[in-house]
Every structure is written in structure tokens, then in C-alpha cells.
Design an enzyme around this catalytic site. Sequence first.
Site, PDB file in Angstrom:
ATOM      1  N   ASP A  74      -0.320   5.072   0.733  1.00 39.02           N
ATOM      2  CA  ASP A  74      -0.619   6.180   1.643  1.00 39.02           C
ATOM      3  C   ASP A  74      -0.609   5.734   3.101  1.00 39.02           C
ATOM      4  O   ASP A  74      -1.262   4.754   3.477  1.00 39.02           O
ATOM      5  CB  ASP A  74      -1.972   6.791   1.279  1.00 39.02           C
ATOM      6  N   ASP A 112       0.864  -1.170   0.000  1.00 37.87           N
ATOM      7  CA  ASP A 112       0.000   0.000   0.000  1.00 37.87           C
ATOM      8  C   ASP A 112       0.910   1.232   0.000  1.00 37.87           C
ATOM      9  O   ASP A 112       2.085   1.156   0.377  1.00 37.87           O
ATOM     10  CB  ASP A 112      -0.893  -0.030   1.241  1.00 37.87           C
ATOM     11  N   ASP A 144      -1.545   0.026   6.163  1.00 34.89           N
ATOM     12  CA  ASP A 144      -1.867   0.691   7.427  1.00 34.89           C
ATOM     13  C   ASP A 144      -3.355   0.672   7.749  1.00 34.89           C
ATOM     14  O   ASP A 144      -3.739   1.025   8.862  1.00 34.89           O
ATOM     15  CB  ASP A 144      -1.460   2.176   7.333  1.00 34.89           C
TER      16      ASP A 144
END
Length: 220
Positions: free
Chosen positions: A9, A7, A182
Amino acid sequence: MQLALFDLDNTLLSGDSDYEWTQHLISKGVLDRDSFERRNAEFFEQYKSGTLNIHEFLDFQLASLAENTHADLQTWHEEFMADRVRPMIGQKARDLVKRHQDNGDLCAMVTATNSFVTGPICHELNIPHLIATIPAQENGRFTGKPRGTPAFREGKVTRVEDWLESMGLCWKSFERSWFYSDSLNDLPLLSLVSNPVAVDPDSTLHAYAESAGWPILSLR
């Protein structure tokens, strides 16, 4: 063969590129501060809470691409990379990607943020494959709409599997697979890989990772 998915961001970046792109355009006077800053913050909070309507968000986020020329967008993006993106890339993130690259793993960035914003970031991180939401184009201009399935939540699974199939691969092609994220929004893809890793996770993903016995990593 092994697979490493990342991922972007708040995982490889210590911030959100979608949010910062809009903030950059606001700072340039391209977007109206009062209306766009408030709406940008609202969508960011919805994303963090897991309540984001991806189609409403894309109508907002992709409008700025449709309303400006490729030449202007490219100039602004170069400034965006220098002023906002590179300061969000830490050495630990670069080292993580390099470790998988040096191991010969098949590596891809998998992000809901559109490919115009994230393509140069993917290149900066030396990740060879990008799976992102694709902004549609007609006659050399962006339309303000996505093309195909947005790479968000279950859409990330769909897009990754389509990408693998295009190379004659599937999940069973890999001895081990990783996904680093996250966000609680990435639980569908995290649950499919053999080695899910929560990176500086939000509170919901942190609790889920602890209960599931997943590793929790910080790249900050």
C-alpha cells in the site's frame, strides 16, 4: 542468493488497498456509508501517523469478511481489482518487481493488509510469495479475527523470519536484501535488510531515510 521484499500500500500501489476495499464495499451498499466511511478514514489517518492499533483495526476491517459468503466476496473482489486496484499499479512498480525477478532474486510481498484482499494483487504483480495478515476461518467462513501474528510493524519481521525459516533460510543466507516501503510503520523491517529503500515515503520516513543515507525512490 538475494532477497527482495515489497510493501504494497502506497508503495507498489499508488493508494491503500485496505482503505479502497472498504470504500468499494460502501459503494456497493454492502457497508453503511455514514458509519463505515468515517471509521475507515479515522483508521487510515492513524496508520499514516504511526498510531494505529492493529487489533482494533482488524476487528473493523475483517468484520465484512465474516458477514458475507465467499461467493459474494469473490465477486466483489473481482470488481475491486478492475475498478480500483489495477488503476493504482503503475508501470514503474511492475518494472521494479520484474527487475528483481529477472535477476533471480527471491521475491515476496510483505503487507499488513489481509491475504484475502492482497492475494490477487500479489498474483497481478507476479510476486510468487505473499506475507500478509491472515484472516482466520472456521467451517468455510471467515471469523472476523486474524490468525497468528498480524504482519504489521515488528510483526512483519516475525512473519518474514518464520517464512525464511520454513525454507531453511535466514538473513545470513542472502548476499543482499532489499525492502521497499513508504511508511514509518515499516522501520523495523527496513532496518534489518542490507538495502532499505524508501518509496514515495511519508514525511517521517523521508526524514529518517535522508538522515540514514537510504535511497529514496518514486514509483509514481
